[in-house]
Scaffold this active site. Structure first.
Site, PDB file in Angstrom:
ATOM      1  N   HIS A 229      -8.365 -18.450  23.244  1.00 16.98           N
ATOM      2  CA  HIS A 229      -9.209 -19.390  22.485  1.00 16.98           C
ATOM      3  C   HIS A 229      -8.429 -20.667  22.173  1.00 16.98           C
ATOM      4  O   HIS A 229      -8.501 -21.197  21.055  1.00 16.98           O
ATOM      5  CB  HIS A 229      -9.731 -18.728  21.210  1.00 16.98           C
ATOM      6  CG  HIS A 229     -10.825 -17.721  21.473  1.00 16.98           C
ATOM      7  ND1 HIS A 229     -12.052 -18.077  22.001  1.00 16.98           N
ATOM      8  CD2 HIS A 229     -10.863 -16.373  21.313  1.00 16.98           C
ATOM      9  CE1 HIS A 229     -12.813 -16.986  22.149  1.00 16.98           C
ATOM     10  NE2 HIS A 229     -12.110 -15.937  21.741  1.00 16.98           N
TER      11      HIS A 229
ATOM     12  N   GLU B 224      -9.554 -11.727  22.552  1.00 18.25           N
ATOM     13  CA  GLU B 224     -10.190 -12.236  23.769  1.00 18.25           C
ATOM     14  C   GLU B 224      -9.296 -13.197  24.555  1.00 18.25           C
ATOM     15  O   GLU B 224      -9.661 -14.344  24.785  1.00 18.25           O
ATOM     16  CB  GLU B 224     -11.512 -12.923  23.389  1.00 18.25           C
ATOM     17  CG  GLU B 224     -12.496 -11.951  22.745  1.00 18.25           C
ATOM     18  CD  GLU B 224     -13.808 -12.614  22.319  1.00 18.25           C
ATOM     19  OE1 GLU B 224     -14.860 -11.970  22.497  1.00 18.25           O
ATOM     20  OE2 GLU B 224     -13.790 -13.736  21.800  1.00 18.25           O
TER      21      GLU B 224
ATOM     22  N   ASP C 224     -10.234 -23.372  18.249  1.00 18.46           N
ATOM     23  CA  ASP C 224     -10.859 -22.534  19.284  1.00 18.46           C
ATOM     24  C   ASP C 224     -11.011 -23.358  20.553  1.00 18.46           C
ATOM     25  O   ASP C 224     -10.502 -24.487  20.618  1.00 18.46           O
ATOM     26  CB  ASP C 224     -12.203 -21.969  18.788  1.00 18.46           C
ATOM     27  CG  ASP C 224     -12.440 -20.561  19.311  1.00 18.46           C
ATOM     28  OD1 ASP C 224     -12.456 -20.402  20.539  1.00 18.46           O
ATOM     29  OD2 ASP C 224     -12.587 -19.620  18.503  1.00 18.46           O
TER      30      ASP C 224
HETATM   31  C1  ACM Z   1     -14.215 -12.083  17.662  1.00 22.82           C
HETATM   32  O1  ACM Z   1     -15.404 -11.939  17.343  1.00 22.82           O
HETATM   33  N1  ACM Z   1     -13.896 -12.506  18.875  1.00 22.82           N
HETATM   34  C2  ACM Z   1     -13.150 -11.779  16.751  1.00 22.82           C
END
Ligand code: ACM
Ligand code: ZN
Length: 549
Positions: free
Chosen positions: A276, A339, A203
């Site tokens: 991420h 995201e 991440d």
């Molecule tokens: C997430 O909670 N961004 C998968």
């Protein structure tokens, strides 16, 4: 003469004591069956199987890993030694039963003379063992039963899971946990017949998997210079000033995967892309669109530096995945997909040229191109991808399984497009939310997800018809660890909610009852006390007004 009489008196006294003590049978320690998740059919019978040294233990070869687990459990939990030579007293047997329909189904029969676990497949044998384990008194978990004879209640159980994917996730990026803790977590999942551990390994705030070809992932991307203090919504941001990080070596990962396999658990690694990915870009800036230095993120949230669509980035990701698939035998590799802000792609001449060259409409379609290309790479290596539900945007990769976290809409959309879907809805499946309204709860991300709300989850949205609902293959509890710093904190947030989820995923509606679950949970807690699990003690009754579904 008197001396002789006294000797006779002593002798008779001794004989009396001997006869008396040998006539009193030692107390038998047997527990009332309180199995979680509740089995499909269970019928308590008369009689008790007493555990002692006269037991023959036998298994068909296909069930050896499950049988080995049970044998160690019994021998480590007591002074009993199991025999493999045939004996005519008592036996514990594993038998293949092809008539069992469900691949994870099993039957467990306990009489005063025999314990038989029958299954069609190794997984079923594992789950039969875990049910049997819950018929042993908790003192067996740490060999503290003492001088009692342990008896297993005679019972007949026929059992199978409701859903084929039953998972728990753990984010080891925001905070990292020891190999021993990961094994303990896996042990608990196995006890609950959860079959999957989803391991969130990369991440923005760190990279946690050793990749031999890219050493800077271990020396640079694995470490952040400091960490946010307090809640992410508090401004101005405050930091602790302490470097934080670490990596799991490939040897540690192999050890964990083997451990999980020996307990019936599949480990699915998650390697986040295209978003991420700031930690990786921090180690290798050429992976991003700007080529500029960025730091490993020190606070929580969503970041704009994501992988560029350059060929060099694909080469990096493919190299990483080559090492990942060597370490993880799972059918699925989770590639993230959530995201990913499109800011950099919009400003990047190369990314814009890909949009034109490939005839794409926008950056969402560029994301689909990215994911589909990685999917193809993994499919060619015999693996399937799972992605967070953003992979539905801009067209979905052809064989992808969707992990739906933003609600029923995504679950419905995936199922209607005939894609398998795993439900991890943030309102009901995120165990980083508060579980009680008590002021003493540790800082959490927010939200309210009490135990009863988890118990009442129905992963299948009512909008789906009979055909479509088959694509909902299961659900999972997610544990994001921004505010969960230690293994004790993980246990506190996960248990008992994961226990409720195990019953949602395994048990049939007809067998489920929250009040009955709570009474079985009381027994289960005694087992967790002996294992040493720091489960939450605030089991609030649900305030119905909070339960929206
Ligand atoms: C997430 O909670 N961004 C998968
Ligand atoms: Zn770019």
């Amino acid at each position: 003469m008197s001396f002789f009489i006294i000797r006779i008196q002593y002798l008779s006294y001794a004989i009396f004591i001997f006869l008396f003590t040998s006539c009193i049978k030692k107390e038998i320690n047997t527990i009332k069956p309180s199995i979680i998740p509740v089995p499909v059919v269970q019928n308590i019978q008369d009689g008790v199987f007493e555990l002692d040294n006269s037991i023959t233990f036998n298994s068909e070869e296909v069930f050896k890993p499950a049988a080995d687990f049970l044998k160690s459990y019994i021998e480590n939990g007591s002074l009993i030694k199991l025999n493999t030579e045939a004996s005519n007293t008592k036996s514990i047997l594993f038998i293949v039963d092809e008539s069992i329909e469900n691949i994870e189904g099993y039957k467990l029969t306990v009489t005063s003379k025999k314990i038989i676990i029958s299954a069609k497949n190794l997984k079923g044998a594992f789950w039969g063992v875990q049910t049997l384990r819950q018929l042993f008194p908790p003192c067996f978990e740490n060999n503290s039963c003492g001088d009692f004879i342990v008896g297993i209640q005679a019972i007949k159980i026929e059992d199978e899971p409701k859903f084929k994917y039953r998972g728990m996730h753990l984010d080891v990026v925001r905070h990292m946990f020891s190999v021993n803790f990961i094994k303990k977590y896996i042990d608990m999942l196995s006890l609950l017949k959860m079959n999957t551990f989803h391991w969130h390994l990369t991440d923005d705030q760190g990279w946690r998997i050793e990749i031999k070809k890219y050493p800077k992932l271990g020396t640079h991307a694995a470490f952040r210079k400091e960490t946010l203090v307090g809640h992410g919504s508090e401004k101005p941001f405050r930091y602790d000033g302490k470097p934080y990080g670490g990596i799991y070596t490939q040897n540690e990962i192999k050890d964990i995967v083997a451990y999980a396999t020996s307990r019936g658990i599949t480990v699915i690694p998650e390697i986040e892309l295209p978003g991420h990915s700031q930690a990786a870009i921090s180690a290798y800036p050429e992976l991003g669109c700007t080529g500029q230095d960025v730091e490993v993120a020190t606070r929580w949230g969503v970041f704009e530096d994501i992988y560029c669509t350059k060929e060099g980035t694909f080469k990096f990701i493919e190299d990483v995945l080559d090492e990942v698939i060597e370490l993880f035998p799972s059918k699925y590799i989770h590639i993230g997909g959530d995201e990913a802000p499109k800011t950099r792609w919009k400003e990047c001449a190369y990314c814009q040229s890909v949009i034109i060259k490939k005839g794409l409409h926008d950056e969402h379609e560029l994301q689909n191109y990215f994911i589909s290309r990685i999917e193809k790479y993994l499919n060619n290596k015999g693996r399937q991808i799972i992605g967070w539900d953003e992979i539905l945007e801009g067209g979905i990769a052809p064989n992808a399984t969707v992990m739906s976290w933003r609600g029923d809409k995504s679950t419905i959309s995936a199922a209607k497009q005939k894609h398998d879907v795993i439900v991890t809805t943030r309102e009901y499946n995120y165990f980083n939310r508060y579980q009680s309204k008590s002021k003493t709860e540790p800082l959490a991300i927010g939200g309210y997800l009490p135990l009863e709300m988890v118990y009442n989850i129905n992963p299948i949205p009512k909008e789906l018809n009979e055909n479509e609902m088959k694509y909902v293959i299961g659900a999972q509890g997610n544990v994001w660890t921004e505010y969960i710093k230690t293994s004790e904190d993980v246990e506190y947030m996960v248990f008992p909610r994961a226990i409720a989820l195990s019953e949602v995923l395994w048990s049939k509606d007809e067998q489920k009852s929250y009040s009955d679950f709570l009474s079985r949970l009381t027994s289960f807690k005694k087992r967790m006390d002996v294992i040493g699990v720091n489960y939450s003690k605030h089991i609030d009754r649900l305030d119905k007004s909070d339960f929206k579904k």
